[in-house]
Design a protein around this motif. Structure first.
Motif, PDB file in Angstrom:
ATOM      1  N   LEU A 161       0.857  -1.181   0.000  1.00  0.00           N
ATOM      2  CA  LEU A 161       0.000   0.000   0.000  1.00  0.00           C
ATOM      3  C   LEU A 161       0.897   1.236   0.000  1.00  0.00           C
ATOM      4  N   THR A 162       0.733   2.113   0.984  1.00  0.00           N
ATOM      5  CA  THR A 162       1.652   3.232   1.186  1.00  0.00           C
ATOM      6  C   THR A 162       1.903   3.364   2.682  1.00  0.00           C
ATOM      7  N   TRP A 163       2.985   4.053   3.044  1.00  0.00           N
ATOM      8  CA  TRP A 163       3.352   4.170   4.458  1.00  0.00           C
ATOM      9  C   TRP A 163       2.300   4.940   5.258  1.00  0.00           C
ATOM     10  N   HIS A 164       1.464   5.734   4.593  1.00  0.00           N
ATOM     11  CA  HIS A 164       0.452   6.531   5.293  1.00  0.00           C
ATOM     12  C   HIS A 164      -0.517   5.654   6.087  1.00  0.00           C
ATOM     13  N   TRP A 165      -0.793   4.450   5.590  1.00  0.00           N
ATOM     14  CA  TRP A 165      -1.738   3.561   6.257  1.00  0.00           C
ATOM     15  C   TRP A 165      -1.212   3.051   7.598  1.00  0.00           C
ATOM     16  N   ILE A 166       0.088   3.157   7.811  1.00  0.00           N
ATOM     17  CA  ILE A 166       0.681   2.748   9.081  1.00  0.00           C
ATOM     18  C   ILE A 166       0.028   3.495  10.245  1.00  0.00           C
ATOM     19  N   PHE A 167      -0.224   4.773  10.043  1.00  0.00           N
ATOM     20  CA  PHE A 167      -0.760   5.615  11.113  1.00  0.00           C
ATOM     21  C   PHE A 167      -2.290   5.612  11.143  1.00  0.00           C
TER      22      PHE A 167
END
Length: 465
Positions: A161-167
Motif C-alpha cells: 500500500l503506502t506508508w500513510h496507512w501505518i498511522f
C-alpha cells in the motif's frame, strides 16, 4: 476477591492493548523508512529523528502524568490521551515533509505519555502481591511484541500500500480502546494536590536536552561537540532535578522506589538490557534491506521468529523463577541474550534463511525472559502507596531506553561506517556487523549490576506464587 481479580485482569488487558498501540508506533516505521525517506526527499538515517521525537515526547510528559491523573481522574486523562493520540496519527499520515512529520510525532508522543502510565497505575494499585507476576506478564507483553510486529506491519504497508496507512491503523484501534475504557476503568473523584512546577520543568528539559544531544551525535551532518555539550547540559539538569525531588516537600515524583535495591537495578543493568533489546528491531530490518538488498516485507517477516521465541519461552518464565531465582536468571539469560547479538552480527546475504530464523527465535526467547524478569523484580519491594511514583519512574526509564535504543543504534552505525570508511548513505554489511557487536558488548555490562544483586532478590514474590 475472585471477581475483583478478574476485573483487574480485564483492565490490564485494556492497558496492555493501548501500550501495544503506543509501542507499535515506535517501531512500525522502521521497515518503511526507505519509502518514507524517498517521499520526504531525505536520507533514510535522518528518519530516526521521527522515531526518537515520538519516544522523547513520551518521556517528557511522563513526570506529570501522576499529578494530572489525580487532579482530573485517571478515566478522563486516559480517554482524552487516546483521542489526542488518534488525532496526531492522522497528522502523521498527511505529513508531506520531515519537519511536519516530526511535529506530528511529538504530539502523538505527548498523547501516549499520559495514556499508558495512567492506565498502568490504575491496574498495579489494585493488584495484590500474589498476582503481581501474572499481571505484569500481561502489561509487558506489548513491549515485547509491538517492536517485532511493527516492522512486519510497516513492511507490508510499504510494499503493498503506502506508508500513510501505518498511522491510519491507529484510528479503529483507538475507538475500540475508548469503548472498553468507558466500561472498565473506575470513575473516581479528582484530588487536589500541589503541583511541583520546578520538578516538571527540570525533568522535562533535562530529558529533552539529553536525548536531543545524542540525536545530534548520531548524525554525520551534525557537530559532534555540540551534541556532546547538549547532552552534558541535559545530564546536569537531570542531576539538579533529582536533588530537587529528593528535598522538596511535595515532589512531582516520589523517589522512594530508589531506596530499594531491586528497583535501582532497573536504572543501570535493566537500562542497558532494554537499550539492547530496542536496538535489534531498528538495526536488523535495515541490515536485511540496505545491507542484504531484501524487500521490506521479507525483512519484517523474518522478525516473526523473534515473536515466536517471545511467545513460546514466555510460558517457562515463571517455572524458571521458581527453580533458579531472579538473580541467576538475569545473569545466565543475560549472557545468552548478548550471545544472540553476536550470532546476528555473523549474518551475511548468503546465510541460510533457516539459520537466521533459528538465531532470531533463540534471541526472542532470551529477550522475553529477561524483559519480564527485570520488570517483575523492580516492583517486588514496592508498597501500594508508592506504586504510582514507582510506575512513573519505571516507565520513564523504559521510554528513555527506547529512545536510547534507536539513537545509539544510529550512533553505532555512524561509528561503524566511519571506521570502515563508508558514508552513512552507503551502509555496508560490515557496518551493521560492527554495530551489532557494539550492542552485544553494551548488554554484557549489565552483568555487573545483576551479579551484585542479593541472592534472595525477589524471593518475597516467588514464595507467594
Amino acid at each position: 476477591m475472585m471477581q475483583q481479580n478478574s476485573h483487574v485482569r480485564k483492565m490490564a488487558i485494556l492497558v496492555a492493548a493501548t501500550f501495544f498501540m503506543e509501542n507499535l508506533d515506535a517501531t512500525v516505521i522502521t521497515t518503511a523508512i526507505p519509502a518514507m525517506a524517498k517521499s520526504f526527499l531525505t536520507n533514510p538515517q535522518d528518519l530516526s529523528i521521527g522515531i526518537s521525537a515520538y519516544m522523547l515526547a513520551l518521556t517528557i510528559g511522563l513526570p506529570a502524568s501522576g499529578w494530572i491523573a489525580n487532579r482530573f481522574t485517571a478515566y478522563r486523562v486516559f480517554s482524552i490521551s487516546i483521542v489526542l493520540f488518534m488525532l496526531a496519527s492522522i497528522l502523521c499520515a498527511i505529513s508531506t515533509n520531515l519537519t511536519m512529520f516530526t511535529i506530528a510525532r511529538l504530539i502523538q508522543g505527548l498523547g501516549g505519555s499520559l495514556m499508558v502510565p495512567v492506565g498502568r497505575t490504575v491496574v498495579l494499585s489494585r493488584t495484590e502481591k500474589q498476582h503481581l507476576v501474572s499481571t505484569i506478564s500481561i502489561l509487558v507483553w506489548p513491549g515485547l511484541i509491538a517492536p517485532l510486529m511493527g516492522p512486519i506491519i510497516g513492511g507490508f504497508f510499504a510494499q503493498y500500500l503506502t506508508w500513510h496507512w501505518i498511522f491510519l491503523l491507529n484510528i479503529p484501534l483507538g475507538f475500540i480502546a475508548l469503548f472498553f475504557a468507558q466500561r472498565l476503568l473506575p470513575k473516581e473523584l479528582p484530588e487536589k494536590r500541589t503541583f511541583d512546577g520546578v520538578g516538571f520543568i527540570t525533568c522535562g528539559l533535562g530529558l529533552l536536552l539529553f536525548v536531543y544531544g545524542l540525536e545530534m551525535i548520531s548524525h554525520s551532518n551534525s557537530s559532534l561537540w555540540i551534541g556532546v555539550t547538549v547532552s552534558l547540559v541535559g545530564s546536569l539538569i537531570l542531576i539538579f532535578a533529582y536533588y530537587h525531588l529528593a528535598h522538596t516537600q511535595h515532589p512531582l515524583i516520589s523517589l522512594y522506589a530508589f531506596s530499594k535495591r531491586t528497583f535501582r537495578m532497573t536504572f543501570f543493568g535493566g537500562s542497558l538490557i532494554r537499550i539492547g533489546l530496542n536496538s535489534a528491531p531498528f538495526i536488523l530490518p535495515l541490515m536485511f534491506q540496505v545491507g542484504f538488498g531484501w524487500s521490506p516485507l521479507t525483512a519484517g517477516s523474518l522478525l516473526l521468529s523473534l515473536f515466536a521465541g517471545n511467545i513460546l519461552l514466555k510460558t517457562v518464565n515463571t517455572p524458571l523463577i521458581h527453580k533458579f531465582g531472579f538473580r541467576k536468571i538475569l545473569i545466565i539469560n543475560g549472557l545468552l541474550l548478548s550471545s544472540s547479538f553476536v550470532l546476528c552480527a555473523l549474518f551475511t546475504p548468503q546465510t541460510p534463511i533457516i539459520w537466521i530464523i533459528l538465531v532470531l527465535f533463540f534471541s526472542g526467547g532470551a529477550r522475553s525472559i529477561q524483559f519480564t524478569t527485570i520488570t517483575t523484580l523492580s516492583f517486588s519491594e514496592i508498597d501500594k502507596t508508592e506504586i504510582q511514583s514507582a510506575n512513573i519512574l519505571s516507565t520513564i526509564f523504559q521510554q528513555l531506553n527506547n529512545v536510547l535504543g534507536i539513537v545509539l543504534s544510529a550512533l553505532f552505525l555512524f561509528i561503524a561506517s566511519s571506521y570502515n570508511g563508508h558514508s552513512q548513505t552507503g551502509l555496508m554489511v560490515e557496518d551493521f556487523r560492527l554495530a551489532l557487536l557494539m550492542v552485544a558488548a553494551m548488554t554484557l555490562l549489565a552483568m555487573i549490576d545483576f551479579i551484585t544483586l542479593p541472592k534472595n532478590a525477589g524471593n518475597n514474590l516467588k514464595d507467594k506464587q
